[in-house]
Motif scaffolding. Structure first.
Motif, PDB file in Angstrom:
ATOM      1  N   UNK A   1      88.659  41.335 -50.233  1.00  0.00           N
ATOM      2  CA  UNK A   1      88.786  42.787 -50.371  1.00  0.00           C
ATOM      3  C   UNK A   1      89.541  43.319 -49.161  1.00  0.00           C
ATOM      4  N   UNK A   2      90.770  43.783 -49.376  1.00  0.00           N
ATOM      5  CA  UNK A   2      91.594  44.323 -48.295  1.00  0.00           C
ATOM      6  C   UNK A   2      91.132  45.734 -47.939  1.00  0.00           C
ATOM      7  N   UNK A   3      91.005  46.003 -46.660  1.00  0.00           N
ATOM      8  CA  UNK A   3      90.593  47.354 -46.244  1.00  0.00           C
ATOM      9  C   UNK A   3      91.732  48.361 -46.401  1.00  0.00           C
ATOM     10  N   UNK A   4      92.916  47.887 -46.774  1.00  0.00           N
ATOM     11  CA  UNK A   4      94.008  48.818 -47.076  1.00  0.00           C
ATOM     12  C   UNK A   4      93.716  49.578 -48.366  1.00  0.00           C
ATOM     13  N   UNK A   5      92.683  49.132 -49.099  1.00  0.00           N
ATOM     14  CA  UNK A   5      92.310  49.786 -50.349  1.00  0.00           C
ATOM     15  C   UNK A   5      91.298  50.919 -50.127  1.00  0.00           C
ATOM     16  N   UNK A   6      90.902  51.153 -48.859  1.00  0.00           N
ATOM     17  CA  UNK A   6      89.923  52.189 -48.541  1.00  0.00           C
ATOM     18  C   UNK A   6      90.626  53.485 -48.119  1.00  0.00           C
ATOM     19  N   UNK A   7      89.901  54.586 -48.254  1.00  0.00           N
ATOM     20  CA  UNK A   7      90.415  55.881 -47.780  1.00  0.00           C
ATOM     21  C   UNK A   7      90.452  55.929 -46.259  1.00  0.00           C
ATOM     22  N   UNK A   8      89.426  55.363 -45.632  1.00  0.00           N
ATOM     23  CA  UNK A   8      89.313  55.407 -44.170  1.00  0.00           C
ATOM     24  C   UNK A   8      89.561  54.022 -43.571  1.00  0.00           C
ATOM     25  N   UNK A   9      89.994  53.999 -42.315  1.00  0.00           N
ATOM     26  CA  UNK A   9      90.251  52.741 -41.625  1.00  0.00           C
ATOM     27  C   UNK A   9      88.974  51.892 -41.560  1.00  0.00           C
ATOM     28  N   UNK A  10      89.113  50.620 -41.841  1.00  0.00           N
ATOM     29  CA  UNK A  10      87.980  49.706 -41.782  1.00  0.00           C
ATOM     30  C   UNK A  10      88.524  48.282 -41.743  1.00  0.00           C
ATOM     31  N   UNK A  11      87.625  47.305 -41.785  1.00  0.00           N
ATOM     32  CA  UNK A  11      88.047  45.897 -41.755  1.00  0.00           C
ATOM     33  C   UNK A  11      87.931  45.289 -43.160  1.00  0.00           C
ATOM     34  N   UNK A  12      88.694  44.238 -43.448  1.00  0.00           N
ATOM     35  CA  UNK A  12      88.576  43.567 -44.750  1.00  0.00           C
ATOM     36  C   UNK A  12      87.219  42.889 -44.890  1.00  0.00           C
ATOM     37  N   UNK A  13      86.893  42.507 -46.130  1.00  0.00           N
ATOM     38  CA  UNK A  13      85.631  41.807 -46.384  1.00  0.00           C
ATOM     39  C   UNK A  13      85.817  40.900 -47.599  1.00  0.00           C
TER      40      UNK A  13
END
Length: 207
Positions: free
Chosen positions: A84-96
């Motif tokens: 799961x790429x964190x580029x898919x989130x609204x806010x900055x975060x890390x992948x998982x």
């Protein structure tokens, strides 16, 4: 197994169905403190009020000899998993990573010959019944079966504890969740697409 509260599954019927659909598991025991594992086709059966994992392994596999000295054995089942790429989130975060996993703990014992025959017949029925020319237990020659039975050992594990984790982005907001499903559907591997389907189903039918 470490399971954050968001991802813990307690529904026994749901877990049973998962094991039935992902029944190629990993059996773990210990010998003199060293973990050993075998990957096997397994079955989850209910006898009276208890659940059992049944299966068989090659007679030459030394793991079955550890059953008497292993107070508990572990059986692990895994479903689809996906990055799961964190580029898919609204806010900055890390992948998982998203995944489904079930761990069953219990005590193991060997099957006698008749119990083993019944278990093998049930296993073949599960995987052969839908085929055009099914290979079923009662269709095989007694001489072949007698010879093959000498090379395997059957076992059953009485389930004492169940741990189940479905890490499927339950801790993300609705926008992130929907975007993860959409992006996974675009990925080029079967596991990612299957994870997307499961997440979409979970969204429509929350437990």
């Amino acid at each position: 197994m470490y399971i954050p509260k968001y991802f813990k599954v307690n529904n026994v019927d749901e877990i049973r169905e998962f094991v039935q659909q992902n029944s190629f598991g990993t059996l773990v025991t210990t010998k003199k403190g060293k973990p050993i594992a075998t990957h096997l086709p397994l079955q989850l059966v209910k006898e009276e009020d208890a659940y059992y994992i049944t299966g068989h392994m090659a007679y030459g596999n030394p793991q079955w000899r550890t059953f008497e000295t292993s107070e508990d054995v572990l059986v692990m089942f895994q479903g689809p998993h996906a990055y799961i790429s964190s580029s898919w989130y609204e806010q900055e975060n890390v992948p998982t990573w998203n995944y489904q996993a079930v761990h069953l703990y219990g005590t193991a014992q060997l099957l006698d010959v008749e119990e083993l025959k019944q278990d093998l017949a049930r296993l073949m029925q599960k995987y052969e019944k839908h085929r055009e020319n099914p290979i079923l237990w009662d269709k095989l020659s007694p001489s072949l079966l007698e010879r093959e039975l000498k090379g395997i050992v059957g076992f059953k594990i009485k389930v004492k504890e169940i741990q189940a984790a479905y890490k499927m982005s339950q801790n993300r907001n609705d926008t992130d969740y929907a975007n993860i499903v959409e992006q996974l559907q675009k990925e080029g591997n079967p596991d990612s697409k299957q994870m997307a389907e499961l997440m979409e189903k979970k969204l429509k039918n929350p437990m």
